[in-house]
Design an enzyme around this catalytic site. Structure first.
Site, PDB file in Angstrom:
ATOM      1  N   CYS A   1     -23.765  -3.024 -16.917  1.00 34.51           N
ATOM      2  CA  CYS A   1     -24.844  -2.645 -17.814  1.00 34.51           C
ATOM      3  C   CYS A   1     -25.130  -3.864 -18.688  1.00 34.51           C
ATOM      4  O   CYS A   1     -24.212  -4.511 -19.172  1.00 34.51           O
ATOM      5  CB  CYS A   1     -24.375  -1.462 -18.660  1.00 34.51           C
ATOM      6  SG  CYS A   1     -25.364  -1.218 -20.131  1.00 34.51           S
TER       7      CYS A   1
ATOM      8  N   TYR B   1      19.392  -6.326   2.388  1.00 33.41           N
ATOM      9  CA  TYR B   1      19.791  -5.269   3.323  1.00 33.41           C
ATOM     10  C   TYR B   1      20.571  -5.752   4.532  1.00 33.41           C
ATOM     11  O   TYR B   1      20.866  -4.975   5.430  1.00 33.41           O
ATOM     12  CB  TYR B   1      18.597  -4.414   3.748  1.00 33.41           C
ATOM     13  CG  TYR B   1      17.439  -5.174   4.368  1.00 33.41           C
ATOM     14  CD1 TYR B   1      17.580  -5.854   5.571  1.00 33.41           C
ATOM     15  CD2 TYR B   1      16.190  -5.175   3.756  1.00 33.41           C
ATOM     16  CE1 TYR B   1      16.520  -6.532   6.134  1.00 33.41           C
ATOM     17  CE2 TYR B   1      15.119  -5.845   4.310  1.00 33.41           C
ATOM     18  CZ  TYR B   1      15.291  -6.535   5.500  1.00 33.41           C
ATOM     19  OH  TYR B   1      14.247  -7.210   6.056  1.00 33.41           O
TER      20      TYR B   1
ATOM     21  N   CYS C   1     -24.408  -0.847 -25.676  1.00 32.94           N
ATOM     22  CA  CYS C   1     -24.285   0.415 -24.931  1.00 32.94           C
ATOM     23  C   CYS C   1     -23.156   1.249 -25.544  1.00 32.94           C
ATOM     24  O   CYS C   1     -22.045   0.766 -25.716  1.00 32.94           O
ATOM     25  CB  CYS C   1     -23.988   0.112 -23.461  1.00 32.94           C
ATOM     26  SG  CYS C   1     -23.571   1.550 -22.483  1.00 32.94           S
TER      27      CYS C   1
ATOM     28  N   CYS D   1     -28.180   2.099 -16.367  1.00 35.83           N
ATOM     29  CA  CYS D   1     -26.860   2.527 -16.852  1.00 35.83           C
ATOM     30  C   CYS D   1     -26.869   4.039 -17.098  1.00 35.83           C
ATOM     31  O   CYS D   1     -27.749   4.536 -17.809  1.00 35.83           O
ATOM     32  CB  CYS D   1     -26.519   1.773 -18.127  1.00 35.83           C
ATOM     33  SG  CYS D   1     -25.063   2.428 -18.961  1.00 35.83           S
TER      34      CYS D   1
ATOM     35  N   LYS E   1      10.723   7.568   9.170  1.00 35.76           N
ATOM     36  CA  LYS E   1       9.699   7.574   8.127  1.00 35.76           C
ATOM     37  C   LYS E   1       9.623   8.906   7.374  1.00 35.76           C
ATOM     38  O   LYS E   1       9.947   9.954   7.935  1.00 35.76           O
ATOM     39  CB  LYS E   1       8.321   7.284   8.754  1.00 35.76           C
ATOM     40  CG  LYS E   1       8.179   5.879   9.310  1.00 35.76           C
ATOM     41  CD  LYS E   1       8.197   4.875   8.181  1.00 35.76           C
ATOM     42  CE  LYS E   1       7.744   3.501   8.576  1.00 35.76           C
ATOM     43  NZ  LYS E   1       6.331   3.300   8.661  1.00 35.76           N
TER      44      LYS E   1
ATOM     45  N   ASP F   1       9.435  -0.450   0.581  1.00 33.11           N
ATOM     46  CA  ASP F   1       8.119  -0.894   1.006  1.00 33.11           C
ATOM     47  C   ASP F   1       7.755  -2.181   0.267  1.00 33.11           C
ATOM     48  O   ASP F   1       7.180  -2.160  -0.801  1.00 33.11           O
ATOM     49  CB  ASP F   1       7.105   0.206   0.685  1.00 33.11           C
ATOM     50  CG  ASP F   1       5.873   0.085   1.549  1.00 33.11           C
ATOM     51  OD1 ASP F   1       5.894  -0.744   2.474  1.00 33.11           O
ATOM     52  OD2 ASP F   1       4.899   0.804   1.288  1.00 33.11           O
TER      53      ASP F   1
ATOM     54  N   GLU G   1      20.042   3.929   4.634  1.00 30.19           N
ATOM     55  CA  GLU G   1      19.572   3.284   3.405  1.00 30.19           C
ATOM     56  C   GLU G   1      18.068   3.470   3.252  1.00 30.19           C
ATOM     57  O   GLU G   1      17.372   3.668   4.242  1.00 30.19           O
ATOM     58  CB  GLU G   1      19.940   1.792   3.397  1.00 30.19           C
ATOM     59  CG  GLU G   1      19.697   1.095   4.705  1.00 30.19           C
ATOM     60  CD  GLU G   1      20.457  -0.242   4.790  1.00 30.19           C
ATOM     61  OE1 GLU G   1      19.813  -1.271   4.577  1.00 30.19           O
ATOM     62  OE2 GLU G   1      21.670  -0.230   5.067  1.00 30.19           O
TER      63      GLU G   1
ATOM     64  N   LYS H   1      14.241   2.693   3.063  1.00 30.26           N
ATOM     65  CA  LYS H   1      13.413   1.614   3.614  1.00 30.26           C
ATOM     66  C   LYS H   1      12.403   1.243   2.533  1.00 30.26           C
ATOM     67  O   LYS H   1      11.470   1.990   2.255  1.00 30.26           O
ATOM     68  CB  LYS H   1      12.696   2.076   4.874  1.00 30.26           C
ATOM     69  CG  LYS H   1      11.884   0.974   5.512  1.00 30.26           C
ATOM     70  CD  LYS H   1      11.372   1.404   6.877  1.00 30.26           C
ATOM     71  CE  LYS H   1      10.660   0.268   7.572  1.00 30.26           C
ATOM     72  NZ  LYS H   1       9.427  -0.148   6.907  1.00 30.26           N
TER      73      LYS H   1
ATOM     74  N   CYS I   1     -26.669   4.544 -21.196  1.00 26.40           N
ATOM     75  CA  CYS I   1     -27.717   4.164 -22.158  1.00 26.40           C
ATOM     76  C   CYS I   1     -29.079   3.905 -21.504  1.00 26.40           C
ATOM     77  O   CYS I   1     -30.059   3.662 -22.200  1.00 26.40           O
ATOM     78  CB  CYS I   1     -27.282   2.934 -22.955  1.00 26.40           C
ATOM     79  SG  CYS I   1     -27.276   1.428 -21.968  1.00 26.40           S
TER      80      CYS I   1
END
Ligand code: IVH
Length: 680
Positions: free
Chosen positions: A427, A226, A432, A409, A315, A119, A115, A117, A412
């Protein structure tokens, strides 16, 4: 007394219908009714329960919605420890495990179950006498956190199970956030300038461990069961494969890709097919789990050091690569935040070429000690933006440069500040150009004013041509101006103008969201639109007024007040008003819908209709002010009888509800339609 009994019966009936539709929607992914019909069922149940609080039970579908925040999670002792798994990273390692098992079993034959796995985050769900009583995290395997309230908000977790289930049992599974939900959550967080989740696993764990379960309820979490932890009072099947089918029959969500395999080679093939196609699945999997099928053999094999000998995680190869970090670029966001990103030497990782990666903020770059010129390990997972895992320190030449945020920035040239307690640099110039353009792009985007045909590219072109300096300018564009733009044909120009005009009537919530107030995402915008009947009323609210609204904290309140204080923002609102953009709630519409010809009439359809599909028929009913219900009740006005009607016809006859043949239904729609034309 009789009345209460009737209500009780209806409540039970509603719960049964809703649970069935929940199961179709969340477990089978195959709904039978529309969202509107579902909402209507929930609304009726909520109302009856509000009128009769003594009839509320903990397994009622209404009890999935968040409860008040709890002080802290309690501790749950696991009667049987939740184990972890040993890993295999190659076929050789899997083969070694298989051989070991085979030796321990004295050469006896054994089947395997393979099955994905998932995460996510392991949880244990305990049911007593048919009801979900506890949901807990794995914790250290022996003691976990009590997160029952939060898990109840996950629609694919049954709150009750059928009578044939064992009187006491525990199932185990993985709570996860589907890739699409993860992406959406991070997009929302980016818009609200909240820190992003690194991967779906962290996002799922963060969502499930919220002290306020109403936050969990808003995250699109899901689960795959599971295994069975333990069961008492009833015999259960004696192979893992059959247990999974049995749990499925009790209403639990089982991964459809689980497979019975006879040999090591077959397990290897299963793994290989996943390595090739894992991107296609809507959830993140980091490998497969291979389990010995027979429970008797599992018990014989037993456990060693918190890991069962009868199962192994095989894995998938990591989707990582190494490349050189050429430079660190900066994007200036809609609210002026300076967002650093990595400019990489292009590298192929898992079939996709990566040339840039997310770098969240200056602190993050320094925490990982990433330097310009470094060789770095990059990683991508599913649809997630690639990220830099770590620098390869051993490959440094000494020429690498430590990064620091610019003081001005990059767009600008204005001063950059880092507000107290915030991770982002900003900024300081509200005018801007980068902010302005990003704000225009946000204004036209999907969840905001949703202006079809005005995408990011057109925004940029209009901005660069000086035709649109702020979002409100969109409403003052002329066809000639559009036609002056490169590659803009007459027809597209008309379409663009139509879409812009059409957007003048968007809901107040969308307008609030479209304004792009810092920290005000879609959900907060909806909440604010419920509190205020117009933008003007919201603009007048003080920070104290705003703070009295539940869920609006001081940070958001302050940001709203600061937004309306800015003269430039107030000017944009005035320009929107002059252009005819509705800045109020849609009261008028509500009043109008009461006048529609089918207002107050509820229709239930049964059997197949010849003239149109069910959704079409429902849309027609709704357009004329009527309601389309899924269930025949005393409130039903008409039952429309198609070919091969179901049990709804019998119910209508029993309750004495008027039935309509298809011809009569068409006639009624025609008449109502005629009336509608006269009205408008
Ligand atoms: S079986 C003793 N099956 O992986 C058996 N676990 O690294 C342990 N996981 O804590 C669990 N998908 O959270 C099993 N199909 C699956 C799984 C799975 C994900 C997680 C689970 C466990 C961890 C072990």
């Amino acid at each position: 007394m009789r009345d209460v009994n009737k209500v009780k019966k209806r409540i039970e009936e509603l719960r049964e219908i809703i649970n069935y539709h929940n199961y179709r929607y969340y477990v089978l992914d195959s709904p039978e009714i529309s969202d509107a019909e579902y909402d209507e069922l929930m609304r009726e149940l909520r109302q009856l329960e509000a009128e009769h609080p003594e009839l509320v039970t903990p397994d009622s579908p209404t009890q999935r919605i968040g409860a008040p925040p709890v002080e802290a999670f309690g501790v749950v002792e696991h009667p049987q420890p939740l184990l972890s798994l040993a890993n295999a990273f190659s076929y050789e390692e899997l083969a070694a495990w298989h051989k070991r098992v085979s030796n321990l079993l004295g050469g006896r034959q054994f089947d395997l179950v393979c099955e994905p796995k998932i995460d996510g985050l392991a949880v244990a769900l305990t049911y007593v006498d048919g009801l979900l009583v506890t949901g807990a995290t794995r914790g250290d395997g022996y003691r976990g956190e009590n997160i029952t309230q939060n898990l109840r908000t996950i629609r694919s977790i049954p709150l009750s199970v059928p009578g044939e289930a064992p009187p006491r049992f525990e199932v185990r599974g993985e709570v996860y956030l589907p890739k699409a939900g993860f992406k959406k959550l991070n997009e929302e967080r980016a818009k609200e300038e909240l820190p992003l989740f690194a991967n779906p696993r962290n996002a799922a764990a963060g969502s499930v461990r919220q002290l306020d379960s109403s936050i969990t309820a808003r995250r699109p979490l899901d689960i795959f069961i599971y295994g069975l932890g333990w069961a008492e009072g009833k015999a259960v099947p004696n192979t893992h494969w059959e247990i999974m089918q049995y749990l499925k029959s009790l209403g639990f969500k089982i991964n459809p890709n689980i497979a019975l395999r006879r040999s090591l080679d077959e397990a290897e093939k299963y793994h290989q097919s996943w390595v090739e196609s894992r991107e296609k699945f809507p959830y993140e999997a980091d490998g497969i789990v291979v389990k010995v099928n027979s429970i008797a053999l599992q018990q014989e094999l037993g456990t060693v050091a918190h890991e069962p000998r009868w199962a192994i995680a095989y894995k998938f190869p990591a989707i990582q690569g190494t490349t050189k970090l050429i430079d660190i670029g900066i994007n200036v966001g809609r609210t002026g935040s300076l967002n650093p990103y990595a400019i990489l030497e292009p590298v192929r990782v898992g079939g996709v070429v990566i040339s840039s990666a997310a770098l969240h903020n200056e602190e993050d770059i320094h925490r990982k000690d990433i330097r310009i010129g470094d060789w770095v390990v990059v990683q991508r997972a599913g649809d997630v933006i690639p990220e830099i895992v770590e620098p390869i320190v051993s490959r440094r030449t000494g020429k690498e440069k430590i990064f620091s945020m610019p003081g001005r920035c990059p767009v600008c040239g204005s001063e950059v500040i880092k507000p107290e307690g915030e991770a982002m640099h900003r900024c300081t110039n509200a005018a801007c150009p980068s902010q302005a353009l990003e704000r225009i792009k946000h204004f036209v985007s999907r969840g905001a004013m949703d202006i079809d045909g005005v995408g990011e590219k057109l925004c940029q072109a209009l901005f660069e041509a000086g035709l649109v300096k702020d979002a409100a300018d969109l409403y003052y564009l002329s066809k000639e101006q559009l036609l002056d733009l490169e590659r803009m044909a007459d027809k597209s120009a008309s379409n663009v103008l139509n879409s812009i005009a059409e957007s003048k009537d968007r809901s107040l919530a969308r307008v609030i969201f479209a304004l792009g107030i810092l920290h005000v995402g879609e959900q907060y915008a909806e909440l604010l639109a419920e509190q205020f009947h117009s933008i003007d009323q919201m603009a007048e609210a003080s920070q104290e007024d705003l703070s009295t609204i539940p869920s609006i904290g001081p940070k958001i309140a302050e940001s709203i007040v600061a937004f309306f204080r800015q003269k430039g923002n107030r000017q944009i609102i005035e320009k929107l008003r002059k252009a005819g953009v509705r800045l109020e709630r849609e009261k008028v519409k509500e009043a109008q819908s009461k006048e529609l010809p089918l207002a107050g009439k509820e229709f239930v359809l049964t059997g197949k209709l010849e003239s149109f599909s069910r959704p079409e028929a429902e849309a027609k009913i709704k357009a004329l002010g009527g309601k389309a219900g899924s269930d025949v009740t005393r409130k039903t006005s008409y039952v429309v009888v198609g070919t091969d009607p179901g049990s709804k016809l019998a119910k209508a006859e029993k309750l004495g509800i008027k039935t309509l043949s298809q011809a009569e239904f068409l006639e009624l729609l025609d008449k109502a339609g005629g009336k509608l034309q006269k009205l408008s």
